[in-house]
Design an enzyme around this catalytic site. Structure first.
Site, PDB file in Angstrom:
ATOM      1  N   CYS A  64      25.433  43.568 -93.582  1.00  0.00           N
ATOM      2  CA  CYS A  64      24.643  43.766 -94.476  1.00  0.00           C
ATOM      3  C   CYS A  64      25.013  44.443 -95.694  1.00  0.00           C
ATOM      4  O   CYS A  64      25.271  45.779 -95.731  1.00  0.00           O
ATOM      5  CB  CYS A  64      23.372  44.521 -93.644  1.00  0.00           C
ATOM      6  N   GLY A  65      25.276  43.752 -96.882  1.00  0.00           N
ATOM      7  CA  GLY A  65      25.884  44.236 -98.047  1.00  0.00           C
ATOM      8  C   GLY A  65      24.657  45.470 -98.556  1.00  0.00           C
ATOM      9  O   GLY A  65      25.057  46.448 -98.997  1.00  0.00           O
ATOM     10  N   HIS A  66      23.333  45.094 -98.734  1.00  0.00           N
ATOM     11  CA  HIS A  66      22.559  46.015 -99.481  1.00  0.00           C
ATOM     12  C   HIS A  66      22.245  47.205 -98.364  1.00  0.00           C
ATOM     13  O   HIS A  66      22.203  48.421 -98.908  1.00  0.00           O
ATOM     14  CB  HIS A  66      21.098  45.325 -99.583  1.00  0.00           C
ATOM     15  N   ASP A 113      15.039  38.137 -98.394  1.00  0.00           N
ATOM     16  CA  ASP A 113      15.864  39.112 -99.111  1.00  0.00           C
ATOM     17  C   ASP A 113      15.284  39.391-100.355  1.00  0.00           C
ATOM     18  O   ASP A 113      15.558  38.569-101.405  1.00  0.00           O
ATOM     19  CB  ASP A 113      17.368  38.878 -99.164  1.00  0.00           C
ATOM     20  N   GLY A 119      23.645  41.330-100.634  1.00  0.00           N
ATOM     21  CA  GLY A 119      24.824  41.768-100.762  1.00  0.00           C
ATOM     22  C   GLY A 119      26.023  40.779-100.031  1.00  0.00           C
ATOM     23  O   GLY A 119      26.777  40.432-101.029  1.00  0.00           O
TER      24      GLY A 119
END
Length: 351
Positions: A104-106, A270, A275
């Site tokens: 999970c980038g964010h 999203d 991300g």
């Protein structure tokens, strides 16, 4: 649940929520497993998977925090756990309304901001100048980093350095209710399928969201078991996590520009430009020859927020393309949630 109360700190990254629960600070027992990936496997349980975990105490906590009336269908969060070794500052188990993701980038960006803002990772004395602080985080897909940018005593942005991204298939034909489309597949900590929204007769805007979500769910289901969705060497990272529906915007002087909506898990949207999904798009654009080292992808979300993505210096590796994604993360609140034993709704519901 061993307690009727749980404290959280909430952030948003480019509009996408991230609810942080420090399991040790909450007094909850440690999860079995020597690594973050093993702890995720513990949460999934025998026979469980990322969108259908087996019931358990922590899964009850996840449902309490993500479902209404305390959360909503778009809620996202993470359990802070010990890292794999002393090379990282913390570990995290990412969760959403259906279960647990591998990347999970964010969320990584929000955790970097939280770790610095809370003092978990100290900030060197800047003597009036800006300072970058690197926060190393172990996630189920590997070790990632969030470089927290500081100026004037506050966090001004975060750059997420992902695990290597790999393109595994181009132009896979998928039949949908809106016609047959060609889908590109890339792994970037999780598996993403990319398709041009125009190929479905859609635009990436709020008016088309119901159709975009329906298409994303349909494409994800159609690709179940496809060989290109299997991660080379990491079976637990296999299977489509998100479907990225994108449209082209006019190029900027720095490079390409796109707008997207990522539909992940079982139809969750999203709000940010995604991300890890941005990493997948960078790998695909580089593979097409549209992006080279030094170029910048301007990546816009369905709500108008923006990430910028780049190939890391020397980012071409045998394992894939190392990318960085930059955005902003802001704290939205701190909460003490309570589960009343007489509340017939219990941990809540999802609509």
């Amino acid at each position: 649940m061993s307690s009727t109360e749980v404290r959280t700190t909430d952030y948003h990254t480019a509009g996408e929520p991230f609810r942080i629960v420090d399991l040790a600070a909450a007094g909850l027992p440690p999860l079995p497993g020597d690594t973050v990936a093993e702890r995720r496997a513990t949460l999934l349980g025998p026979g469980g998977d990322g969108t259908a975990p087996r019931p358990g105490p922590l899964d009850g906590l996840r449902r309490l925090l993500v479902q209404e009336p305390r959360g909503h269908a778009g809620m996202y969060g993470g359990f802070v756990v010990p890292p794999d070794d002393d090379g990282a500052h913390l570990g995290v188990l990412f969760w959403h309304k259906d279960g647990y993701s591998t990347a999970c980038g964010h969320g990584t960006m929000a955790l970097g901001a939280w770790a610095v803002d809370s003092g978990l990772v100290p900030v060197p004395e800047d003597r009036g100048a800006g300072r970058d602080v690197e926060v190393r985080i172990d996630v189920p897909s590997g070790r990632v980093a969030a470089t927290v940018h500081r100026a004037g005593g506050r966090t001004t942005g975060v750059t997420f350095r992902n695990v290597p991204a790999q393109v595994t298939a181009r132009s896979v034909e998928v039949a949908t209710a809106l016609g047959t489309v060609r889908v590109d597949i890339a792994h970037a900590g999780a598996c993403y399928a990319s398709v041009a929204a125009a190929a479905l007769g859609l635009r990436v805007d709020r008016a088309d969201l119901p159709a975009l979500v329906a298409a994303g769910r349909e494409i994800r289901a159609a690709l179940s078991g496809h060989p290109a969705t299997r991660h080379p060497g990491r079976p637990l990272l296999s299977g489509v996590y998100g479907v990225i529906l994108y449209e082209e915007l006019p190029d900027t002087p720095a490079g390409p520009s796109q707008r997207n909506v990522t539909v992940f898990a079982d139809g969750q949207i999203d709000r940010s430009p995604c991300g890890s999904g941005t990493s997948a798009r960078l790998a695909l654009l580089a593979d097409e020859g549209r992006l080279k080292e030094g170029d910048t992808l301007t990546h816009e979300s369905v709500v108008g927020t923006v990430f910028t993505g780049r190939i890391a210096p020397g980012g071409a590796t045998p394992e894939g393309l190392v990318t960085t994604v930059t955005g902003t993360a802001h704290r939205t609140g701190e909460h003490l949630f309570t589960l009343d034993p007489y509340d017939l709704i219990g941990s809540g519901f999802a609509l």
